[in-house]
Design an enzyme around this catalytic site. Structure first.
Site, PDB file in Angstrom:
ATOM      1  N   ARG A  76       1.197  -1.464   0.126  1.00  0.00           N
ATOM      2  CA  ARG A  76      -0.054  -0.498   0.029  1.00  0.00           C
ATOM      3  C   ARG A  76       1.339   1.159   0.700  1.00  0.00           C
ATOM      4  O   ARG A  76       0.094   2.662  -0.482  1.00  0.00           O
ATOM      5  CB  ARG A  76      -0.665   0.480   1.082  1.00  0.00           C
ATOM      6  CG  ARG A  76      -2.025   0.834   1.153  1.00  0.00           C
ATOM      7  CD  ARG A  76      -3.106   1.059   1.931  1.00  0.00           C
ATOM      8  NE  ARG A  76      -2.633   0.489   3.114  1.00  0.00           N
ATOM      9  CZ  ARG A  76      -2.306  -0.115   4.269  1.00  0.00           C
ATOM     10  NH1 ARG A  76      -1.728   1.017   4.625  1.00  0.00           N
ATOM     11  NH2 ARG A  76      -2.542  -0.659   5.104  1.00  0.00           N
TER      12      ARG A  76
ATOM     13  N   ASP B  88      -7.673  19.985 -13.829  1.00  0.00           N
ATOM     14  CA  ASP B  88      -7.870  17.860 -14.494  1.00  0.00           C
ATOM     15  C   ASP B  88      -7.415  18.302 -15.613  1.00  0.00           C
ATOM     16  O   ASP B  88      -8.354  18.623 -16.736  1.00  0.00           O
ATOM     17  CB  ASP B  88      -9.507  17.817 -14.455  1.00  0.00           C
ATOM     18  CG  ASP B  88      -9.504  16.784 -14.747  1.00  0.00           C
ATOM     19  OD1 ASP B  88      -8.588  15.963 -15.679  1.00  0.00           O
ATOM     20  OD2 ASP B  88     -10.401  16.210 -14.391  1.00  0.00           O
TER      21      ASP B  88
ATOM     22  N   LYS C 229      -8.472   7.386 -19.313  1.00  0.00           N
ATOM     23  CA  LYS C 229      -8.900   8.072 -20.858  1.00  0.00           C
ATOM     24  C   LYS C 229      -7.832   8.235 -21.426  1.00  0.00           C
ATOM     25  O   LYS C 229      -6.877   6.901 -21.953  1.00  0.00           O
ATOM     26  CB  LYS C 229      -9.291   9.387 -20.352  1.00  0.00           C
ATOM     27  CG  LYS C 229     -10.598   9.641 -19.428  1.00  0.00           C
ATOM     28  CD  LYS C 229     -11.105   8.741 -19.484  1.00  0.00           C
ATOM     29  CE  LYS C 229     -12.401   8.872 -18.468  1.00  0.00           C
ATOM     30  NZ  LYS C 229     -13.538   7.551 -18.164  1.00  0.00           N
TER      31      LYS C 229
HETATM   32  C1  LIG Z   1     -12.571  14.602 -17.044  1.00  0.00           C
HETATM   33  C2  LIG Z   1     -12.584  13.432 -16.036  1.00  0.00           C
HETATM   34  N1  LIG Z   1     -12.202  13.680 -15.023  1.00  0.00           N
HETATM   35  C3  LIG Z   1     -11.832  12.482 -13.875  1.00  0.00           C
HETATM   36  C4  LIG Z   1     -12.955  11.679 -14.393  1.00  0.00           C
HETATM   37  C5  LIG Z   1     -12.733  10.755 -13.576  1.00  0.00           C
HETATM   38  O1  LIG Z   1     -12.047   9.250 -13.799  1.00  0.00           O
HETATM   39  P1  LIG Z   1     -12.450   7.860 -13.520  1.00  0.00           P
HETATM   40  O2  LIG Z   1     -13.788   7.445 -14.437  1.00  0.00           O
HETATM   41  O3  LIG Z   1     -11.319   7.162 -13.781  1.00  0.00           O
HETATM   42  O4  LIG Z   1     -13.063   7.453 -12.443  1.00  0.00           O
HETATM   43  C6  LIG Z   1     -13.244  11.429 -15.944  1.00  0.00           C
HETATM   44  C7  LIG Z   1     -14.669  10.351 -16.182  1.00  0.00           C
HETATM   45  O5  LIG Z   1     -14.936  10.002 -17.240  1.00  0.00           O
HETATM   46  C8  LIG Z   1     -12.945  12.392 -16.672  1.00  0.00           C
HETATM   47  O6  LIG Z   1     -13.994  12.280 -17.815  1.00  0.00           O
END
Ligand SMILES: Cc1ncc(COP(=O)(O)O)c(C=O)c1O
Length: 386
Positions: free
Chosen positions: A53, A177, A202
């Site tokens: 962990r 993000d 993604k």
């Molecule tokens: C821009 C964005 N940030 C965060 C996330 C969350 O990611 P996760 O699905 O890997 O938890 C997503 C998920 O679609 C996303 O499109």
């Protein structure tokens, strides 16, 4: 990352930083260490690893690689993008205030409003594409501005340099993000941001075969806090998922180039289609922030939203697609098409969607790297159903 490594190009770093041959065997692919614990030689004497962990060699390699690609001092990976965003939020405490974009991925406000607000954190949502709105929302207890650019699914941009300037003057950190653009097309840390987060699920992984999240840091204290949160809260990424990303990221540069080429072609096709009533794509010259897009990003990517006019029309076309797959998520090699109002943004509710401009007729497409003619003819025949 050493100074020498810093000089290397993006694709070279993606393939080599943290991805050095295994010193024991020479294996060119980073070994997966599926272990929960590590043998110690005597009390207090170990080889730097005690419990999985806390740390794992496959994870260390991935964290080194992703830090290099975003230009950070280090990174920490988590079990999903949401786990990474949750880790960032839990670096703060009760009474702290966070300003967020009003058009974030739906799961982020769900976490903030339905979980973290119960622990006394405060959240304000503003249109971060207007820097004045960000500045006006800053309070004495504001600790962070959380921005997505371009936004999902409206593809609105926020000016990261302008935002970091006003935030830093008030000692507020900026977290971006960067999931939609990947570090290949957008480098928020170089534009002044303090941390970058990704859903590695993604583009970084790129093959729709594993969830993950990463936070890339600019300061040692951030990295220490996040490593502590990996250990304390335990939402870590498994060695196998780490390896999937290490493998996926080797082709990030070539994939992003192809995503971008295909994205431009599909956006152009949709913009000229008589059944399509509007296209949201920063690469189109009539996108309201096209100039900012050219300045802030080195490509436009492959995320496109378009308006079909109604839920009925959206459903008619989505039932017909064959090369494109109707599915949530994005950033994989395969073209994924989705309906934000009932999928990614269902949790925002009808009023919330109306406020930010997400209609029932809106369709989002994550253009993959298939032959673009096949994607376009699939969309063409599906749009015929409207
Ligand atoms: C821009 C964005 N940030 C965060 C996330 C969350 O990611 P996760 O699905 O890997 O938890 C997503 C998920 O679609 C996303 O499109």
């Amino acid at each position: 990352m050493t100074a020498k490594e810093k000089e290397k190009g993006f694709a070279t770093r993606a393939i080599h930083v943290g991805q050095e041959p295994d010193p024991l065997t020479g294996a060119v692919s980073v070994p997966i260490y599926p272990t929960s614990t590590y043998v110690q030689e005597e009390i207090g004497k170990n080889r730097g690893y005690e419990y999985a962990r806390v740390s794992n060699p496959t994870r260390d390699r991935l964290e080194e690689n992703l830090a290099s690609l975003e230009g950070g001092i280090g990174s920490t990976v988590f079990a999903s993008g949401m786990a990474a965003i949750n880790a960032i939020a839990t670096m703060f405490k009760s009474g702290d205030h966070v300003i967020c974009g009003h058009n974030l991925y739906g799961g982020t406000p769900r976490l903030f409003n339905q979980v973290l607000a119960n622990f006394g954190m405060e959240f304000t949502y503003v249109d971060t594409s207007d820097v004045n709105k960000v500045e006006r929302a800053i309070r004495k207890n504001t600790r962070m501005v959380f921005v997505e650019t371009p936004t999902n699914p409206l593809m609105a941009l926020s000016d990261l340099q302008a935002i970091t300037k006003v935030c830093h003057a008030r000692k507020v950190e900026v977290v971006v993000d960067n999931t939609f653009m990947s570090p290949y097309f957008q480098q928020p840390l170089a534009l002044g941001a303090d941390m970058v987060v990704h859903s590695t699920t993604k583009f970084l992984n790129g093959h729709s075969d594993g969830l993950g999240g990463v936070v890339v840091c600019t300061k040692k204290e951030q990295l220490e806090k996040l490593a502590f949160l990996q250990k304390a809260a335990g939402a870590i990424l498994s060695p196998f998922e780490c390896w999937l990303i290490l493998r996926g990221v080797k082709t990030l540069a070539v994939r992003m180039e192809q995503h971008d080429r295909n994205g431009r072609a599909v956006a152009g096709f949709l913009a000229n289609h008589k059944k399509v009533r509007g296209v949201f794509y920063p690469g189109l010259s009539d996108h309201p922030q096209h100039e900012l897009a050219k300045r802030q990003m080195s490509g436009f990517g492959s995320m496109i939203s378009f308006e079909t006019g109604s839920l009925k029309n959206a459903n008619k076309m989505l039932r017909k697609v064959r090369v494109c797959s109707l599915a949530e998520s994005l950033g994989g090699v395969e073209t994924l098409i989705s309906h934000p109002a009932t999928m990614t943004h269902a949790a925002v509710g009808p009023d919330g969607r109306k406020k930010i401009g997400i209609t029932d007729g809106m369709v989002r497409i994550s253009v993959g790297v298939e032959d673009v003619d096949d994607i376009i003819s699939d969309l063409d025949q599906a749009l015929d159903a409207i």
